[in-house]
Design a protein around this motif. Structure first.
Motif, PDB file in Angstrom:
ATOM      1  N   GLU A 115       0.933  -1.008   0.097  1.00 24.54           N
ATOM      2  CA  GLU A 115       0.252  -0.118  -0.007  1.00 24.54           C
ATOM      3  C   GLU A 115       0.891   1.347   0.092  1.00 24.54           C
ATOM      4  O   GLU A 115       0.639   2.250  -0.695  1.00 24.54           O
ATOM      5  CB  GLU A 115      -1.074  -0.113   1.499  1.00 24.54           C
ATOM      6  N   HIS A 119       1.180   4.080  -2.948  1.00 18.82           N
ATOM      7  CA  HIS A 119       0.885   5.670  -2.741  1.00 18.82           C
ATOM      8  C   HIS A 119       2.277   6.326  -3.493  1.00 18.82           C
ATOM      9  O   HIS A 119       1.910   7.127  -4.045  1.00 18.82           O
ATOM     10  CB  HIS A 119       0.851   5.977  -1.145  1.00 18.82           C
ATOM     11  N   LYS A 122       1.512   6.201  -7.265  1.00 21.20           N
ATOM     12  CA  LYS A 122       0.517   7.352  -7.749  1.00 21.20           C
ATOM     13  C   LYS A 122       1.252   8.705  -7.732  1.00 21.20           C
ATOM     14  O   LYS A 122       0.875   9.533  -8.621  1.00 21.20           O
ATOM     15  CB  LYS A 122      -0.563   7.014  -7.013  1.00 21.20           C
ATOM     16  N   ARG A 209      -8.935  -0.546  -3.980  1.00 19.63           N
ATOM     17  CA  ARG A 209      -9.263   0.401  -2.710  1.00 19.63           C
ATOM     18  C   ARG A 209      -8.173   1.686  -2.913  1.00 19.63           C
ATOM     19  O   ARG A 209      -8.423   2.981  -2.412  1.00 19.63           O
ATOM     20  CB  ARG A 209      -8.408  -0.274  -1.406  1.00 19.63           C
ATOM     21  N   GLU A 210      -7.264   1.610  -3.680  1.00 23.69           N
ATOM     22  CA  GLU A 210      -6.296   2.784  -3.737  1.00 23.69           C
ATOM     23  C   GLU A 210      -6.778   3.444  -5.224  1.00 23.69           C
ATOM     24  O   GLU A 210      -6.235   4.675  -5.569  1.00 23.69           O
ATOM     25  CB  GLU A 210      -5.077   2.387  -4.350  1.00 23.69           C
TER      26      GLU A 210
END
Length: 232
Positions: A115, A119, A122, A209-210
């Motif tokens: 996760e 991040h 992205k 979810r992201e």
């Protein structure tokens, strides 16, 4: 392999066809983001994929291993290579394509680590960019107790690497023992790698979810699959 021995990385992985893999990556990019001009290669190793991709794109890279980064810089002097952790790097630049290949996402070790890595990916991705992630083995595909041997020979160096696989909870463990023979003698080097084991369902749910659209190629570059991610 320890940083002191990372000059041997290219030798032990000389079986990899980086040119063919780069051609497959380029084909994926052309099908999903044909206007792409820039690529960031996460966990770039010694920059061999970049050396083939840079004919078509501006390619930068990051890797946690300083000696790998130095080798990548020498191999690709027009590119920018940075020592950095995939879970926390900051380049203050965005790219059309971000790649994380050769199962390097496994080094995030936990889903929380993945996760954090996503991040970071992205933050460095153009709004209409794509992310290509080549996964590590799933828990079902991992084989504890598996033993392999790799051999490499040149005029001045011979290498034998034996590996043994085991599991600790949701972490796969690879124990490597190298015998490195040169005219000066034989050196024994040991290394242990730990990579997280994530199911396809776990990774897919995390990516969704992201806020990412998920496509999955069963084969990928070397039979381990490939995630193709883009913003929804």
């Amino acid at each position: 392999m320890s940083e002191a021995q990372s000059d041997l990385y290219d030798a032990i992985y000389s079986f990899k066809n980086y040119e063919q893999e780069a051609a497959a990556i380029k084909s994926l990019i052309e099908s999903k983001r044909p206007e792409a001009r820039s690529v960031l290669d996460i966990a770039c190793g010694t920059g061999k994929h970049a050396s083939f991709l840079q004919a078509s794109y501006a390619v930068d890279g990051i890797d946690l291993n300083e000696s790998h980064v130095e080798a990548a810089r020498k191999r690709n002097p027009k590119s920018r290579f940075t020592v950095g952790d995939m879970m926390s790097f900051q380049l203050h630049q965005t790219y059309d394509v971000i790649t994380c290949l050769f199962s390097s996402i496994g080094f995030a070790r936990t889903l929380r680590g993945v996760e954090q890595a996503v991040h970071s990916f992205k933050e460095h991705l153009e709004p209409d960019g794509i992310i290509l992630i080549e996964p590590w083995f799933t828990p079902e595909d991992w084989q504890p107790g598996y033993v392999t041997v790799l051999q490499y020979e040149s005029d001045d160096c011979k290498i034998s690497r034996m590996s043994h696989s085991s599991t600790n909870g949701s972490t796969s463990i690879l124990q490597f023992d190298y015998l490195i023979g040169r005219s000066s003698g034989i050196q024994h080097v040991q290394e242990q790698l730990e990579l997280g084991l994530f199911s396809r369902e776990e990774l897919t749910e995390l990516f969704i979810r992201e806020g990412l659209h998920v496509e999955y190629d069963e084969k990928g570059l070397i039979g381990r699959g490939m995630y193709l991610l883009s913003r929804k």
